[in-house]
Enzyme design. Sequence first.
Site, mmCIF file in Angstrom:
data_model
loop_
_atom_site.group_PDB
_atom_site.id
_atom_site.type_symbol
_atom_site.label_atom_id
_atom_site.label_comp_id
_atom_site.label_asym_id
_atom_site.label_seq_id
_atom_site.Cartn_x
_atom_site.Cartn_y
_atom_site.Cartn_z
ATOM 1 C CG HIS A 436 -0.206 0.033 2.526
ATOM 2 N ND1 HIS A 436 0.218 1.192 3.139
ATOM 3 C CD2 HIS A 436 0.188 -0.978 3.345
ATOM 4 C CE1 HIS A 436 0.826 0.900 4.263
ATOM 5 N NE2 HIS A 436 0.825 -0.405 4.421
ATOM 6 C CB SER A 438 2.015 5.482 3.418
ATOM 7 O OG SER A 438 2.005 6.361 4.510
ATOM 8 C CG HIS A 578 13.126 -2.610 32.545
ATOM 9 N ND1 HIS A 578 13.444 -2.992 33.832
ATOM 10 C CD2 HIS A 578 13.685 -1.384 32.362
ATOM 11 C CE1 HIS A 578 14.147 -2.029 34.419
ATOM 12 N NE2 HIS A 578 14.304 -1.052 33.547
ATOM 13 C CB SER A 580 15.995 1.353 28.327
ATOM 14 O OG SER A 580 16.129 2.715 27.944
#
Length: 897
Positions: A436, A438, A578, A580
């Site tokens: 598509h 964009s 986590h 980062s």
Amino acid sequence: MQKMAELLGLRDECGEGTLGAPALAGSCLADNRLNLDVYPDGCRRFLQLFEEQQGELVQVEFLRLSSNDCLLDTALGSLPHLKHLKSLVLKGGHARDEFGSYQHGSLTSLPPDFGNLRCLTHLDLSFNRLSTLPSCILHLPSLRVLMVSHNSLVTLPENFGCLSKLTFFSAMKNQLKDLPKSIGELSMLQDLNLSENTLELLPEEVGNLHNCTELDLSGNCLLSIPDSLANLKSLRRLHLHSNLLVTVPASLASLPNLSRLDLQNNCLRAIPAEIQALPFVHVRGNPLGETEPSPQADKSSTRRLKRLFLASGEGSFTVTSEGCRVVLACGIRFYFPPGAASAPLRIHFRSLTPDPQWVKLRHHDVLLSGVLELQPHGIQFQQEVQIWMPFISPQTPHQHEVVVRTFSGQSWNDLKTRVKQKRKSKKCVAHCCVLHFSWFIVVSRLVQNECKVPAEGTLLFSSVDPNIKVTFPPGVTQEPRNVKLQVLPVSAEEIEEITAHAECTASPLLYLSQDSTMDFLKPVRIQLPLPPGVTGLNLDRSRLHILHGDLEGQTWNDITSEVVLEFTHLYAVFEVTHFSWYWLWYTTKTYIGGIAKKVYERLRLYQVNFIALQRKRDPEQVLLQCVPKHKVDPVLKKLQDRYRGPEPSDMVDMFEGEQFFAAFERGISIDMDRPDCVDGRLSFIFYSHLKNMKEIYVTSPVDRKDQAVKGQVSFYRGAVPDSIPEDASRRRKGPDSLWLATLPIKLPQLKPRWDENPSPLYGFSFPPLNLGNAETGYLTQANLLSIARRVGADWQSIGLNLGLTYQQIERIGYNNREDLNKQILDMLFSWAQQNSEDPDCVSKLIRALKESGRQDIADEVEAIVELGRQKYSESIRRLGLEQESSTEDPAIAVIST
């Protein structure tokens, strides 16, 4: 003389009656010029002058007669006596027939002794009835310009090459079938126009015209062109449109000065790749096709596809179910495989300036292209469409890679990209496949390694530094999730230079991200190499710090005491839940977070210089540019022939995508509204690999008739504010200072301006003009006056590219021969009056300016038109007349904010 007296007596054979007093004929003779082609009885006046003022007449250097005059043959007999004649015009076309077409003159030959005009350099015999070129012309030793267009010439003399001083030859609109080989002997020829003849073949000797800069062979019957054209090293423009060419030599691509190659409306079915790569080639109107296999199809199966080449002014094309190849003027290419579109679909495209409000770059990204918008948005193709986007190879280290990034309406996502670099060139192409359309940009990012983490766990390591590993144990997640890893190496020299501390070292910078917002169920094990110079044998654990940074790198927290650190001889290992930024530092400093923030910020900064230059021939034209320090010398060297100005500013630091603006101060202001200008302040966005350059015109409210104006331009950080304090440029220190640099600008003392009161001063009186239309933006009479001020000596080239004939240009030049400004005004406003009803006239003006090498004025006109479009759209919105669409693309709303 007796016969001449009879002709000048009571009534001539044309029945025009007697001539006026001798003074009437004498009044036509001005200095050494005699223009009689504007009079119906011009030849009679010439004959009268020859009888009564022969001593003065033989001194004439410039003569114009109409060949529609019935006394032309008699007047021709007197021409060989004009020994000082330098320019002679014997043109037809001064009268029209009953259908409104120009009538050709009666000239069919010239007297034999015409060759005695030894001083003649310019001869125009256009719009006549010549079937052969008079042989006496070949005896004119000084002839430089010869025009025989709109005649009936079938051939040229075999010894035509003896006109060794010829620099301009036009034989357009004749019936030439071939050319003599001697044409290659015209070594001084610069401009050759043989368009609209019946040429079928060109001699190889054409390749000997080494000084030729423009060659027009359009509108002939050429089936091929000789390879020898590749020898025309001075050639700038080659017009081959409207022939029968089936191929062209690939060697044309090697012409070093070629800036336009027009191959439109031929029979070309294939074009050499070298020619296709040229950005200035025009090939519309050809039955082009090539074998283009679908990437998914068997390579043995091929299909002939339609190929479209779009010019710079076009903004759309149609794709059918048969598929096609499309090449835009800017070099962007598309491949629509058969079946990609189930029904005919109109594709719209445009290039946009990247705006940091919505083009969000990540840290350490480098933008390599403008924004390409493709519409319609959201429509799903049946098969992947391939896109090739050109860019200049970035001077970035090996830890970077190039990707195409697309905007989904909410965020930017990276596409799988392949990069191809042309040999011995910095030009590269980024290739991607999409379902598509964009918005698309080309970006250089940190090398990204990624994997899908299953419940069973996995291992991910860096391709930049294989010593960096991330281990995911079994049970780390319930559902598979995608994880990405990026590494930024930092040398010990960089750390020392930034911190000024010889005992500070750091590991490579590690960035981890995932597509889930949930923390991992079990700790993830990270291995980082120890900082340079540190090993497990000499390690002082009190000096080692593990830092965790937020996504923006604004805060760096020391998490050493929160994790369990293990060491080997070369590595440090720790566990996290986590993701980062993670950074391993080794230093004697106690508080390391502030130092890490400073270093991280400096790694993202570019050292740049500002330049402000004024065009040598027009000091009111100012070029402003922000240049990375390693590019300053090459940029200045490239501009030094056309511009002068002060030394570049001191170096300052800027981020990729950072906004800044320029403000003119101390009696200097911007001359005209433009979309990127707010209250006289010019907005910029710094992108290290794009041109941060703008050319504008400045003026001064101060009266410059008595003295020059010494002003300045200052650069400030940030977007253009609502107001700048008067002392902003003085407050150059402190953390809140916006000031970056200041450079001097000097406007010289002004002579009386020709456009202050043009109509009474020069006799021009034009009705109000509005070129264009409300939706596309108007050019007013005031705009044209402003444009005319910039044109200068390029007015003839611009006029020809606007469609004015050489004869019209010549007439304008002669009528206003004492004043360049009047020539410019006459040309520009004459064209404007003739084309005021043409809705495309503004685009034609912009195109003519670009083709004439005046990109600076073209940019100004485009800025004026864009501003007009914006004002029109705003007024429509205010009045509530804008059509509402229930199917508005949400991505458009995002960008418009």
